[in-house]
Write a protein that holds these residues in place. Structure first.
Motif, short mmCIF file in Angstrom:
data_model
loop_
_atom_site.label_atom_id
_atom_site.label_comp_id
_atom_site.label_asym_id
_atom_site.label_seq_id
_atom_site.Cartn_x
_atom_site.Cartn_y
_atom_site.Cartn_z
N LEU A 18 -35.16 25.42 20.84
CA LEU A 18 -33.83 25.41 20.26
C LEU A 18 -33.47 24.01 19.76
CD1 LEU A 18 -31.18 26.76 19.58
CD2 LEU A 18 -30.45 26.43 21.95
N ALA A 19 -33.85 22.98 20.51
CA ALA A 19 -33.58 21.61 20.08
C ALA A 19 -34.23 21.33 18.74
CB ALA A 19 -34.08 20.62 21.14
N ARG A 20 -35.49 21.78 18.58
CA ARG A 20 -36.18 21.57 17.31
C ARG A 20 -35.46 22.30 16.17
NH1 ARG A 20 -41.29 20.43 15.90
NH2 ARG A 20 -40.99 18.78 17.43
N MET A 21 -35.01 23.53 16.42
CA MET A 21 -34.30 24.29 15.38
C MET A 21 -33.01 23.60 14.97
SD MET A 21 -34.76 28.17 16.79
CE MET A 21 -36.36 28.88 17.15
N ILE A 22 -32.27 23.08 15.95
CA ILE A 22 -31.01 22.39 15.64
C ILE A 22 -31.28 21.15 14.81
CG2 ILE A 22 -29.09 21.10 16.67
CD1 ILE A 22 -29.21 23.10 19.03
N GLU A 23 -32.31 20.38 15.18
CA GLU A 23 -32.65 19.18 14.42
C GLU A 23 -33.03 19.53 12.98
OE1 GLU A 23 -35.70 17.30 16.68
OE2 GLU A 23 -34.36 16.72 18.31
N ASN A 28 -28.81 31.86 26.33
CA ASN A 28 -27.61 31.68 27.15
C ASN A 28 -27.06 30.26 26.98
OD1 ASN A 28 -28.77 29.86 29.21
ND2 ASN A 28 -29.98 31.65 29.80
N PRO A 29 -25.77 30.05 27.31
CA PRO A 29 -25.14 28.74 27.11
C PRO A 29 -25.84 27.59 27.85
CG PRO A 29 -23.47 30.42 27.46
CD PRO A 29 -24.79 31.08 27.72
N LYS A 30 -26.45 27.88 29.01
CA LYS A 30 -27.15 26.81 29.73
C LYS A 30 -28.34 26.30 28.93
CE LYS A 30 -25.84 28.01 34.47
NZ LYS A 30 -26.33 28.37 35.83
N THR A 31 -29.03 27.22 28.24
CA THR A 31 -30.15 26.80 27.38
C THR A 31 -29.64 25.93 26.24
OG1 THR A 31 -31.40 28.81 27.90
CG2 THR A 31 -32.03 27.62 25.91
N VAL A 32 -28.49 26.30 25.66
CA VAL A 32 -27.89 25.50 24.60
C VAL A 32 -27.55 24.10 25.11
CG1 VAL A 32 -25.94 25.28 23.02
CG2 VAL A 32 -26.96 27.52 23.42
N GLN A 33 -26.98 24.05 26.32
CA GLN A 33 -26.60 22.77 26.90
C GLN A 33 -27.82 21.86 27.08
OE1 GLN A 33 -24.76 23.07 30.80
NE2 GLN A 33 -23.29 21.47 30.27
N ARG A 34 -28.92 22.43 27.60
CA ARG A 34 -30.14 21.63 27.78
C ARG A 34 -30.71 21.19 26.43
NH1 ARG A 34 -31.10 25.53 31.93
NH2 ARG A 34 -32.40 26.77 30.52
N ALA A 35 -30.65 22.08 25.44
CA ALA A 35 -31.16 21.74 24.11
C ALA A 35 -30.36 20.60 23.48
CB ALA A 35 -31.12 22.98 23.21
#
Length: 360
Positions: free
Chosen positions: A13-18, A43-50
């Motif tokens: 997810l971090a890569r996709m956001i970047e 889930n929101p926790k995954t978003v938070q970590r990303a």
């Protein structure tokens, strides 16, 4: 756009956001956490970590309580002012290799450090004999500014170097090409290995492969010591260099059954990790002991090789040197730096032994 799998959902997810920031989809702030969770089905926790990872990579400013996450203006300016897109092309065979996948991901990360985009495409280099139109479509589709070829055929490389700056990892490269490339001379490595096997008494060495487009057969047969002394062979010399046209499990298991009965090899050289698994399964089924009855060597590093019993003897490519040379190419402004030849390091383990007839 195809991406190689990362270790966790948060990293993906971090890569996709970047990439969305790089593409200009989000320029000032990111959508809220719930919006991102719904958009990417996490889930929101995954978003938070990303988001923590994206911030660590310098794409976001530090978070403020109850405020939207702000995009780092300096990173945004770098992207807007000097967008560079790399097109990575690799074969289906290499896509199955976990070691290659890891290396390509590391090269992607190196490129991304400079605030740029990476697009990966799996290509059948052998199928497209005249790749000009197909390659041009790929370049235009991804707005590529440079191309990375992994084990591509010479024709693909020649076409690519006339379009854009090129970096090559192995494949059909030559010293005269005005590109940046790194590889090893297959002929010298295979000659050393065959001489090593000959010295251990192996005189029926079988070489198996799939790819028809790299001149492999000619280079193997150019080694005078392959596959052993003529009087000990069970067929013609060229019979021991076996190409399997289809890369399918049933086809390979049938080939082992047929060729072992006909050629009776004492040593086998393979080029792909999944072919190695097929050979070990065949030997287990037939009661062929490794290395007592058969020596097995891999020309590629196979991530699962140490899990085999016995562990596989293989050639290790100096990937760290290639990554550093790739970094140097990026920092040079994609100038052609020429060809660098490297030597493989042989990692000898329990799959290599003397030919059966030498044992007491």
């Amino acid at each position: 756009m195809r991406k190689l799998p990362l270790k966790t959902k948060a990293e993906q997810l971090a890569r996709m956001i970047e990439e969305m920031i790089q593409a200009g989809e989000w320029t000032e702030t990111l959508p809220g956490m719930e919006v991102l969770a719904k958009k990417y089905s996490v889930n929101p926790k995954t978003v938070q970590r990303a988001l923590r990872l994206v911030e660590q990579n310098g794409w976001l400013l530090p978070s403020e309580r109850r405020k939207a996450r702000k995009i780092n203006p300096s990173r945004r300016q770098v992207k807007a002012g000097n967008r560079k897109s790399l097109l990575m092309l690799y074969s289906g065979i290499d896509a199955k290799d976990l070691v290659v996948g890891t290396v390509l991901q590391q090269m992607s990360d190196r490129w991304m450090r400079h605030g740029t985009a990476v697009n990966m495409e799996q290509v059948d280099f052998a199928y497209h004999k005249e790749p000009s139109k197909y390659l041009r479509r790929l370049v235009e589709r991804h707005s590529a500014d440079a191309i990375l070829f992994y084990n591509a055929s010479r024709r693909w490389i020649e076409v690519g170097m006339n379009m854009l700056p090129v970096f090559c990892c192995g494949g059909g490269i030559t010293d005269s090409m005005k590109i940046t490339s790194m590889g090893f001379r297959f002929s010298s490595q295979i000659a050393w290995l065959i001489q090593k096997l000959n010295s251990m008494g192996h005189e029926r060495i079988m070489f198996s492969y799939t790819d028809p487009d790299r001149g492999i057969r000619e280079e193997v047969l150019s080694v005078d010591a392959f596959p052993g002394k003529q009087e000990n062979l069970r067929g013609r010399r060229s019979d021991y260099c076996v190409r399997v046209a289809e890369d399918l499990p049933d086809v390979w298991s049938g080939m082992w059954e047929r060729e072992f009965t006909r050629l009776q090899p004492t040593a086998v050289i393979v080029m792909e990790g999944h072919h190695l698994l097929s050979l070990y399964a065949f030997c287990a089924k037939r009661g062929i002991r490794i290395p007592q009855d058969l020596s097995v060597v891999s020309l590629v590093e196979f991530e699962g090789g140490n899990w085999l019993e016995p562990a596989i003897t293989y050639a290790q490519f100096p990937y760290a040197k290639m990554l550093n040379y790739f970094e140097k190419w990026i920092r040079s402004g994609l100038k052609p730096l020429g060809y660098r030849e490297v030597s493989m390091k042989w990692m000898e383990t329990g799959s290599l032994g003397a030919a059966p007839r030498q044992r007491s």
